[in-house]
Design a protein around this motif. Structure first.
Motif, PDB file in Angstrom:
ATOM      1  N   HIS A  39     -11.176   7.000  28.026  1.00 50.24           N
ATOM      2  CA  HIS A  39      -9.345   7.043  28.381  1.00 50.24           C
ATOM      3  C   HIS A  39      -9.091   8.870  28.608  1.00 50.24           C
ATOM      4  O   HIS A  39      -7.937   9.351  29.284  1.00 50.24           O
ATOM      5  N   VAL A  40      -9.874   9.367  27.676  1.00 49.13           N
ATOM      6  CA  VAL A  40      -9.726  10.772  27.854  1.00 49.13           C
ATOM      7  C   VAL A  40      -9.694  11.796  28.592  1.00 49.13           C
ATOM      8  O   VAL A  40      -8.943  12.516  30.278  1.00 49.13           O
ATOM      9  N   PHE A  67     -10.153  10.244  32.018  1.00 51.01           N
ATOM     10  CA  PHE A  67      -8.756   9.836  33.111  1.00 51.01           C
ATOM     11  C   PHE A  67      -7.335  10.904  33.263  1.00 51.01           C
ATOM     12  O   PHE A  67      -6.749  10.998  33.468  1.00 51.01           O
ATOM     13  N   SER A  68      -7.285  10.449  31.524  1.00 54.08           N
ATOM     14  CA  SER A  68      -5.757  11.699  31.085  1.00 54.08           C
ATOM     15  C   SER A  68      -5.896  12.382  31.762  1.00 54.08           C
ATOM     16  O   SER A  68      -4.904  13.461  31.962  1.00 54.08           O
ATOM     17  N   GLU A  69      -7.007  12.962  31.558  1.00 56.99           N
ATOM     18  CA  GLU A  69      -6.739  14.983  31.476  1.00 56.99           C
ATOM     19  C   GLU A  69      -7.766  15.027  32.562  1.00 56.99           C
ATOM     20  O   GLU A  69      -8.048  16.521  32.833  1.00 56.99           O
ATOM     21  N   ASN A  70      -8.329  14.097  33.430  1.00 56.52           N
ATOM     22  CA  ASN A  70      -7.941  14.558  34.102  1.00 56.52           C
ATOM     23  C   ASN A  70      -9.853  15.043  35.109  1.00 56.52           C
ATOM     24  O   ASN A  70      -9.335  15.999  35.893  1.00 56.52           O
ATOM     25  N   LYS A 124      -9.633   1.081  35.148  1.00 57.00           N
ATOM     26  CA  LYS A 124      -9.105   2.138  34.681  1.00 57.00           C
ATOM     27  C   LYS A 124      -7.821   1.196  34.406  1.00 57.00           C
ATOM     28  O   LYS A 124      -7.279   1.999  33.296  1.00 57.00           O
ATOM     29  N   MET A 160      -6.036   2.509  30.762  1.00 59.77           N
ATOM     30  CA  MET A 160      -5.031   3.258  30.702  1.00 59.77           C
ATOM     31  C   MET A 160      -4.078   1.862  29.366  1.00 59.77           C
ATOM     32  O   MET A 160      -2.790   2.160  29.629  1.00 59.77           O
ATOM     33  N   THR A 189      -3.076  -0.883  31.982  1.00 62.28           N
ATOM     34  CA  THR A 189      -1.601  -1.111  32.676  1.00 62.28           C
ATOM     35  C   THR A 189      -1.222  -2.469  32.872  1.00 62.28           C
ATOM     36  O   THR A 189      -0.773  -2.961  32.986  1.00 62.28           O
ATOM     37  N   PRO A 216      -3.296   0.516  25.699  1.00 62.59           N
ATOM     38  CA  PRO A 216      -4.307   2.277  26.650  1.00 62.59           C
ATOM     39  C   PRO A 216      -5.258   2.730  25.200  1.00 62.59           C
ATOM     40  O   PRO A 216      -4.345   2.473  24.070  1.00 62.59           O
ATOM     41  N   THR A 276      -6.263   4.888  23.946  1.00 61.38           N
ATOM     42  CA  THR A 276      -6.645   6.283  24.093  1.00 61.38           C
ATOM     43  C   THR A 276      -7.386   6.455  22.537  1.00 61.38           C
ATOM     44  O   THR A 276      -7.946   5.082  22.123  1.00 61.38           O
ATOM     45  N   ARG A 319     -12.405  13.248  21.277  1.00 57.92           N
ATOM     46  CA  ARG A 319     -11.844  13.356  22.375  1.00 57.92           C
ATOM     47  C   ARG A 319     -12.567  14.977  23.167  1.00 57.92           C
ATOM     48  O   ARG A 319     -12.577  15.114  23.824  1.00 57.92           O
TER      49      ARG A 319
END
Length: 857
Positions: free
Chosen positions: A308-309, A311-314, A344, A348, A350, A355, A357, A373
């Motif tokens: 998740h980290v 994906f979220s932070e690209n 994904k 996330m 969806t 999520p 997290t 993280r």
């Protein structure tokens, strides 16, 4: 009055000096009761022990170790006549072009560990099986009588024919494993082994299809990559900038004998190390690793939080994903499943609104969200990075989901197929030519196949067993769905009765069997419960070639170093002779002996050497030389004793797929994070899995965990990792090794303080499945709420069925995951001080010195 012990002139009186006093100390003390008699000093003329022979007095023979310790390395036997008096290891001089001290990154020394070097103590053990034995007491009582080979084999052959005729082709269970007989000729594993071929050709075999060490991991690798050869060779570790040891303690379980050599090189080059594990291990200490303690069986949740980290932070490698990965996100889903949930989507939240997290993961795994993280960012931004997803966390309920989740995180960061990266689950690397005996259409033939740790459940509940309860493998004939009617067991190269989960359930089941045969070199707990004991020659007493373990690229010649002790025979000799006897009793197995061992005659039982030589020479000349580019002749290989392959560059799994665009061995040709195969299964009960497995990696709550309401009665989560001083249960009875350790329960200091437990106290560990007794070891190197009890201790039952030796498998659950992962590390227990008797082994006096010196007196 003076006495002259030499019978000559009485000695003149003298004042003895200090040296003279020491010379006569022993005799003088012994004569103190004779009124102070003076003894004439005399130089000692004998030693209390025989001095070691020097090398020039001995014959030196190169051979190897033989067990699944995580490597398989060189032993050098130094013998006098037909007795091995010393063992050493590789010093660089034995390979072609070698010399004393040679040790390079291309040709590292294949040094044996203390287990291998202690092998003389096992070879010449008082518990060595030297003659065929048959049970005369109750099963498990340990009472046997010596019989002739004729009597033992006739009994076994007659019982086999009787069981097959009465109960059908599934009556005999194959429980072979690669514990002590793994070579190219004398092989005892489940898939390619001698026993499987023997029972398959006889037409009566139920197979054990799941491997205790890593079944969840092999499932993951095959589903994700299409192969279990997903490992780099060890030298690739030297190029990593970050190594995450996830549930991995290479100081104890190597996964390649030179792992530490190359990891030390990485450390010297600035590589950072991380350990994710419930306990702080010796490996973490050696590499100054950042220790992230985690609740057992929650690894998939933490990996999901890391994803998740990323994906979220690209921080993911989208180009890598688009080119090589199936099902990572909506854009990489297969055409037939465009609307299905992608990885994904799951991460996330969806579809499910949750999520995954870092905070979500923290609540499950106990690792601070900030640390999750931090590790995610470190792994995603350090190139190349090796996330070594080891087997231990996968030996748990839904362990396959941990391995699949790790593979997804490896793929999303683009660390697959890169030097210094890592795709490992299984970790198998260089491919050896592994079979010297005939591998024909009868190899691995079976008539029923179940999950290994469900045999007791199958026996106890037959015929009222659903196929999904035992993981029945589907067949393509009219016998599909028929539950095996197991009436006998063969143990070859395994101590599975001591090593499988829920031993008390096994004890109940074995009482219902008609035949239990154990082939081994020493008596073992499994042997104690057998009807027939067949003495097997060790690898020092037969001719073979050693293969490397899952890592390593070499072959080691194993000559017959000494003649077999007693009346022991190789497994190949035993099965060949049994085949000839069976063909005389069963007309359906015509010419069984010749078909099973086509190079041999009936004389093979008494004279195996020419036949073994012929098989091995044909293997070398027909497979190794033409298939692997080896120019060395068979005779030259035997003279040197070892052949070490050298490569132009480190071997990296899937390099050709990433660099050259070759397809992965999956249906799509890509890394399948979404599995069309799993998504396409309609009726899970008709598969070997029995129960649903999600098409993408997911966190699934295990049967038992620290998050379970069961903690009210059983507040500790037990894990049972591999010890350094045993290979599973092998070497447990070696006095030299037992001087260095004690089988003990590791417990956190805060937990111990609350329970009034100190190091050295005897404690009982129990749950609803059983109870064992063991000393405690109190430390800060273990997560609170977690206790550690190393697997492999030889069980020792008291009259109430309590194990006095500390075997954790009296506490483990035999309910496997759908994909076959063994739930060794899924067990809740309670702990308290006890007055119950503890015995560290069958010899009550064999207390480990480590235990003695740890205690306060």
């Amino acid at each position: 009055m003076k006495i002259d012990f030499d019978g000559g002139t009485p000695a003149a009186p003298a004042e003895p000096g200090r040296r003279d006093f020491l010379k006569v100390m022993g005799v003088g003390a012994g004569l103190a009761g004779l009124g102070g008699l003076v003894v004439a000093p005399k130089e000692a003329s004998a030693f209390a022990y025989e001095p070691y022979y020097t090398d020039d007095q001995l014959t030196t023979v190169v051979t190897s170790c033989a067990h699944n310790c995580g490597s398989r390395h060189m032993l050098v036997a130094h013998k006098k006549g037909d007795v091995i008096v010393r063992l050493s290891s590789d010093d660089g001089r034995y390979q072609k072009g070698g010399f004393f001290g040679k040790d390079t990154t291309d040709e590292p020394q294949l040094r044996a560990c203390l287990r291998g070097r202690s092998y003389r103590s096992r070879l010449y053990s008082p518990e060595r099986l030297l003659y065929p034995m048959m049970r005369v007491g109750k099963r498990g009582e340990g009472k046997f009588k010596r019989v002739s080979w004729d009597e033992a084999l006739d009994f076994v052959a007659q019982k086999m024919v009787e069981l097959k005729k009465t109960y059908g082709p599934t009556a005999i269970l194959d429980q072979s494993y690669a514990g002590a007989s793994y070579g190219v000729l004398h092989k005892s594993d489940q898939i390619e082994g001698l026993l499987g071929r023997f029972l398959g050709m006889f037409g009566c075999r139920t197979n054990s299809w799941s491997v205790p060490s890593y079944q969840g991991t092999t499932f993951s690798s095959r589903i994700t990559f299409g192969t279990i050869e997903d490992g780099n060779e060890d030298d690739a570790y030297a190029h990593s900038k970050l190594i995450i040891m996830w549930g991995w303690n290479p100081a104890y379980t190597f996964h390649g004998g030179n792992t530490f050599y190359y990891m030390r090189m990485a450390k010297q080059r600035g590589c950072k190390f991380v350990l994710v594990d419930p306990q702080y291990t010796d490996s973490a200490a050696a590499y100054d690793a950042w220790w992230i303690p985690i609740r057992p069986n929650t690894d998939a949740a933490m990996l999901a939080g890391m994803a998740h980290v990323i994906f979220s932070e690209n921080l993911h490698d989208q180009k890598f994903i688009d080119r090589f990965v199936l099902g990572m996100d909506a854009g990489t889903m297969p055409a037939d499943y465009r609307d299905a949930e992608s990885f994904k989507d799951y991460i996330m939240g969806t579809r499910d609104g949750t999520p995954k997290t870092a905070e979500w993961a923290e609540a499950i795994c106990g690792v601070a969200a900030g640390d999750i993280r931090k590790l995610a960012r470190l792994y995603a931004t350090t190139k190349p990075a090796a996330l070594k997803a080891s087997w231990a966390p996968g030996r748990a309920a839904y362990g396959e989901q941990y391995n699949r989740m790790a593979a997804a995180v490896q793929a999303m960061t683009g660390n697959i197929g890169k030097l210094g990266g890592c795709a490992e689950g299984v970790g198998k690397a260089w491919h050896s030519e592994s079979i010297a005996y005939p591998y024909d259409e009868y190899a691995n033939v079976w008539f029923g196949s179940i999950k290994s740790d469900r045999w007791a459940h199958c026996v106890l509940n037959y015929p009222n067993v659903r196929r999904e309860e035992v993981g029945l493998w589907p067949r393509e004939d009219e016998t599909d769905g028929q539950i095996p009617n197991i009436r006998g067991i063969f143990w070859q190269g395994s101590d599975w009765f001591n090593q499988l989960t829920n031993i008390n359930k096994e004890i109940q089941a074995i009482e219902k069997l008609d035949l239990v045969v154990c082939l081994d070199s020493t008596i073992t707990p499994s042997g104690i419960w057998a009807d027939v004991l067949l003495p097997v020659a060790t690898h020092f007493e037969r001719h073979d070639v050693a293969l490397p373990w899952y890592k390593g690229h070499y072959y080691i010649h194993r000559p017959k170093v000494i003649q077999p002790l007693g009346e022991s025979r190789s497994d190949f000799q035993i099965f060949t002779e049994l085949a000839y006897r069976l063909e005389a009793l069963d007309p359906t197995v015509k010419d069984f002996g010749k078909r099973y061992n086509p190079r041999a005659t009936r004389d093979y039982f008494h004279n195996p050497d020419p036949v073994d030589e012929a098989y091995l020479a044909a293997w070398w000349n027909g497979k190794v030389r033409p298939h692997q580019g080896v120019t060395m002749s068979w005779e030259e290989f035997k003279r040197h004793g070892v052949y070490k392959f050298t490569f132009k560059r480190p071997l990296v799994a899937f390099r050709d797929q990433i660099v050259k665009g070759e397809p992965f061995e999956t249906g799509s040709g890509k890394i399948e994070i979404f599995s069309p195969y799993l998504a396409g299964i309609d009726d899970w009960t008709k598969t070997q899995y029995g129960y649903p497995i999600p098409a993408i990696p997911k966190w699934i709550e295990p049967f038992e965990s620290l998050n379970s309401p069961l903690t009210k009665d059983y507040p500790f989560h037990l894990i049972s990792p591999h010890p350094r001083w045993r290979t599973h249960s092998i070497f447990h009875n070696i006095p030299w090794l037992r001087e260095t350790y004690d089988q003990e329960l590791t417990i956190n200091a805060a937990d111990a303080r609350r329970l009034g437990i100190q190091t050295g106290d005897t404690v009982e560990v129990w749950n609803g499945r059983g109870k064992c007794v063991v000393p405690a070891y109190v430390t800060e190197r273990c997560l609170p709420g977690v206790v550690v009890l190393f697997e492999g201790a030889w069980m020792d039952l008291d009259e109430k069925g309590v194990d006095r030796a500390g075997n954790p498998d009296f506490l483990t659950l035999d309910e496997p995951s759908p994909a076959g992962a063994f739930a060794y590390n899924t067990a809740l227990v309670n702990v308290q001080k006890t007055d119950l008797a503890h015995r560290p082994g069958w010899d009550q006096l064999a207390t480990a010195r480590s235990s003695v010196f740890r205690r306060d007196y």
